[in-house]
Design a protein around this motif. Structure first.
Motif, PDB file in Angstrom:
ATOM      1  N   ARG A  97      15.245 -54.913  50.899  1.00 60.63           N
ATOM      2  CA  ARG A  97      16.636 -54.521  51.136  1.00 60.63           C
ATOM      3  C   ARG A  97      16.847 -53.026  50.987  1.00 60.63           C
ATOM      4  O   ARG A  97      17.701 -52.454  51.651  1.00 60.63           O
ATOM      5  CB  ARG A  97      17.565 -55.274  50.174  1.00 60.63           C
ATOM      6  CG  ARG A  97      17.984 -56.620  50.681  1.00 60.63           C
ATOM      7  CD  ARG A  97      19.131 -57.186  49.879  1.00 60.63           C
ATOM      8  NE  ARG A  97      18.821 -57.322  48.467  1.00 60.63           N
ATOM      9  CZ  ARG A  97      18.210 -58.366  47.924  1.00 60.63           C
ATOM     10  NH1 ARG A  97      17.830 -59.366  48.678  1.00 60.63           N
ATOM     11  NH2 ARG A  97      17.977 -58.410  46.623  1.00 60.63           N
ATOM     12  N   ASP A  99      16.330 -51.333  54.297  1.00 57.92           N
ATOM     13  CA  ASP A  99      17.252 -51.673  55.372  1.00 57.92           C
ATOM     14  C   ASP A  99      18.309 -50.589  55.500  1.00 57.92           C
ATOM     15  O   ASP A  99      18.994 -50.261  54.542  1.00 57.92           O
ATOM     16  CB  ASP A  99      17.906 -53.014  55.075  1.00 57.92           C
ATOM     17  CG  ASP A  99      18.801 -53.472  56.200  1.00 57.92           C
ATOM     18  OD1 ASP A  99      18.579 -53.056  57.350  1.00 57.92           O
ATOM     19  OD2 ASP A  99      19.729 -54.263  55.930  1.00 57.92           O
ATOM     20  N   ASP A 100      18.454 -50.033  56.719  1.00 58.45           N
ATOM     21  CA  ASP A 100      19.412 -48.954  56.909  1.00 58.45           C
ATOM     22  C   ASP A 100      20.615 -49.398  57.739  1.00 58.45           C
ATOM     23  O   ASP A 100      21.261 -48.591  58.379  1.00 58.45           O
ATOM     24  CB  ASP A 100      18.750 -47.739  57.544  1.00 58.45           C
ATOM     25  CG  ASP A 100      18.148 -48.043  58.897  1.00 58.45           C
ATOM     26  OD1 ASP A 100      18.091 -49.223  59.268  1.00 58.45           O
ATOM     27  OD2 ASP A 100      17.742 -47.087  59.582  1.00 58.45           O
ATOM     28  N   SER A 101      20.932 -50.682  57.738  1.00 51.55           N
ATOM     29  CA  SER A 101      22.037 -51.177  58.555  1.00 51.55           C
ATOM     30  C   SER A 101      23.396 -50.746  58.021  1.00 51.55           C
ATOM     31  O   SER A 101      24.377 -50.786  58.755  1.00 51.55           O
ATOM     32  CB  SER A 101      21.984 -52.704  58.642  1.00 51.55           C
ATOM     33  OG  SER A 101      22.149 -53.262  57.357  1.00 51.55           O
ATOM     34  N   ASP A 102      23.463 -50.300  56.778  1.00 51.63           N
ATOM     35  CA  ASP A 102      24.751 -49.888  56.230  1.00 51.63           C
ATOM     36  C   ASP A 102      25.020 -48.401  56.433  1.00 51.63           C
ATOM     37  O   ASP A 102      26.043 -47.891  55.997  1.00 51.63           O
ATOM     38  CB  ASP A 102      24.843 -50.246  54.754  1.00 51.63           C
ATOM     39  CG  ASP A 102      23.779 -49.561  53.927  1.00 51.63           C
ATOM     40  OD1 ASP A 102      22.761 -49.150  54.504  1.00 51.63           O
ATOM     41  OD2 ASP A 102      23.953 -49.453  52.701  1.00 51.63           O
TER      42      ASP A 102
END
Length: 89
Positions: free
Chosen positions: A40, A43-46
């Motif tokens: 997590r 993860d760079d989706s935010d």
């Protein structure tokens, strides 16, 4: 010697508090998914779209040119450490 009567109960109380906190973390499944936490963080989706574009190498608008300032001039005299030549052979 009288200080020990205060320090020993305090140390035992802090140890018991740490044990209770550890048992609570076990009971609430804090250690169940250790690998998921490791993935997590990658993860760079935010991130904002601009930040994602920087990471993935997508072209963006070139930054505006700013006037470059001249570095301050140094004095002409020798300062400490200058004037000595050291060869590395």
């Amino acid at each position: 010697m009288n200080v020990l009567f205060f320090l020993i109960p305090i140390a035992l109380g802090l140890g018991a508090l740490g044990l209770v906190a550890f048992l609570w973390s076990l009971k609430s499944n804090q250690y169940e998914d250790l690998q998921g936490a490791a993935y997590r963080i990658l993860d760079d989706s935010d991130l904002a779209p601009e930040e994602q574009a920087k990471i993935h190498g997508k072209p963006q608008k070139p930054p505006q040119k700013q006037s470059q300032k001249q570095p301050p001039k140094r004095s002409q005299g020798l300062t400490r450490g200058e004037g000595h030549q050291h060869s590395q052979s």
